[in-house]
Design a protein around this motif. Structure first.
Motif, PDB file in Angstrom:
ATOM      1  N   UNK A   7       0.848  -1.196   0.000  1.00 37.81           N
ATOM      2  CA  UNK A   7       0.000   0.000   0.000  1.00 37.81           C
ATOM      3  C   UNK A   7       0.879   1.240   0.000  1.00 37.81           C
ATOM      4  N   UNK A   8       0.838   1.990  -1.102  1.00 39.81           N
ATOM      5  CA  UNK A   8       1.616   3.219  -1.232  1.00 39.81           C
ATOM      6  C   UNK A   8       0.997   4.047  -2.347  1.00 39.81           C
ATOM      7  N   UNK A   9       0.978   5.369  -2.186  1.00 39.30           N
ATOM      8  CA  UNK A   9       0.329   6.199  -3.202  1.00 39.30           C
ATOM      9  C   UNK A   9       1.205   6.434  -4.426  1.00 39.30           C
ATOM     10  N   UNK A  10       2.460   5.997  -4.384  1.00 38.62           N
ATOM     11  CA  UNK A  10       3.354   6.153  -5.533  1.00 38.62           C
ATOM     12  C   UNK A  10       3.486   4.824  -6.281  1.00 38.62           C
ATOM     13  N   UNK A  34      -3.434   2.029  -3.595  1.00 36.05           N
ATOM     14  CA  UNK A  34      -2.879   3.383  -3.639  1.00 36.05           C
ATOM     15  C   UNK A  34      -3.285   4.238  -2.447  1.00 36.05           C
ATOM     16  N   UNK A  35      -4.221   3.780  -1.620  1.00 38.69           N
ATOM     17  CA  UNK A  35      -4.618   4.513  -0.424  1.00 38.69           C
ATOM     18  C   UNK A  35      -5.263   3.558   0.563  1.00 38.69           C
ATOM     19  N   UNK A  36      -5.618   4.077   1.733  1.00 36.31           N
ATOM     20  CA  UNK A  36      -6.151   3.231   2.783  1.00 36.31           C
ATOM     21  C   UNK A  36      -7.471   2.571   2.454  1.00 36.31           C
ATOM     22  N   UNK A  37      -8.359   3.301   1.799  1.00 33.28           N
ATOM     23  CA  UNK A  37      -9.662   2.737   1.468  1.00 33.28           C
ATOM     24  C   UNK A  37      -9.524   1.557   0.518  1.00 33.28           C
ATOM     25  N   UNK A  59      -3.942  11.703  -1.032  1.00 33.40           N
ATOM     26  CA  UNK A  59      -5.103  11.704  -1.919  1.00 33.40           C
ATOM     27  C   UNK A  59      -6.166  10.686  -1.511  1.00 33.40           C
ATOM     28  N   UNK A  60      -6.029  10.113  -0.337  1.00 39.15           N
ATOM     29  CA  UNK A  60      -7.018   9.157   0.151  1.00 39.15           C
ATOM     30  C   UNK A  60      -6.827   8.932   1.638  1.00 39.15           C
ATOM     31  N   UNK A  61      -7.429   7.879   2.166  1.00 38.43           N
ATOM     32  CA  UNK A  61      -7.274   7.546   3.573  1.00 38.43           C
ATOM     33  C   UNK A  61      -5.812   7.248   3.884  1.00 38.43           C
ATOM     34  N   UNK A  62      -5.293   7.856   4.951  1.00 34.05           N
ATOM     35  CA  UNK A  62      -3.902   7.669   5.328  1.00 34.05           C
ATOM     36  C   UNK A  62      -3.637   6.339   5.996  1.00 34.05           C
TER      37      UNK A  62
END
Length: 213
Positions: A7-10, A34-37, A59-62
């Motif tokens: 899980x990582x946004x990059x 890409x985000x927590x959700x 850009x989403x749930x941390x």
């Protein structure tokens, strides 16, 4: 085989971790988010053994919130925080959220493999840097860990102080005088061995009374 969700946004980071880990050391990357959700949905769908979780995903749930939710909905899944944040506030928040491990992205490949193996076996894993911070916190003042010695009212005052309320605003919220608020504040500092308002805020963050997103 240890099944891992990354899980990582990059996207580059996710791809790099997949290349680094997949099929090696009895580890298999079975999915990405890409985000927590998205991570929560992927855990339901894929049932990984370990979630490799970034903290900052703007850009989403941390990662902290996602870890808290995952430990509620899938308590058997181990969450390993992999982050660039070498900051004790984030460390304590991650532990409070239920993470089984905390590792910096700058760590050697061997440490990442060891961390995944450890948390998948139900053990805890902290990077050397994180372990040092915990030891420093313990040695700096054992009295600061005595949250139990505070009265219910003192805990309420501490929470309001941590959230930035003034003495007057705290008094209005709790229907007590400013003088009484100041008395509780003084008692808090004495019981916890702290000297300043910033010290109280820092202590409250470590106890999970305030969150760092």
């Amino acid at each position: 085989m240890i099944n891992v969700l990354v899980v990582d946004d990059h996207m580059v980071v996710r791809s790099g971790l997949k290349t680094l880990l997949d099929g090696k050391h009895e580890i298999r990357v079975i999915g990405e988010a890409a985000d927590g959700e998205e991570a929560i949905e992927k855990v339901k769908e894929l049932a990984p053994d370990v979630v490799l979780m970034d903290l900052s995903m703007p850009h989403g749930m941390g990662g902290l919130e996602a870890t808290t939710e995952l430990k509620k909905t899938a308590p058997s899944v181990s969450v390993l925080i992999l982050t660039m944040h070498d900051d004790e506030e984030y460390l304590f928040q991650a532990i409070h959220a239920g993470a089984s491990g905390y590792l910096l992205k700058s760590a050697p490949h061997e440490d990442l493999v060891s961390a995944i193996t450890s948390v998948s076996a139900g053990e805890a894993y902290l990077s050397p840097e994180a372990t040092k911070k915990l030891m420093n916190q313990y040695n700096e003042g054992k009295s600061s860990s005595s949250f139990e010695v505070l009265s219910e009212r003192e805990r309420e005052v501490l929470e309001f102080i941590a959230k930035g309320y003034s003495n007057k605003e705290i008094g209005e919220q709790l229907v007590i005088s400013v003088k009484t608020v100041e008395s509780h504040k003084s008692n808090l500092m004495e019981k916890l061995g702290l000297k300043t308002k910033p010290d109280l805020v820092k202590y409250a963050s470590k106890k999970g009374l305030i969150k760092f997103d």
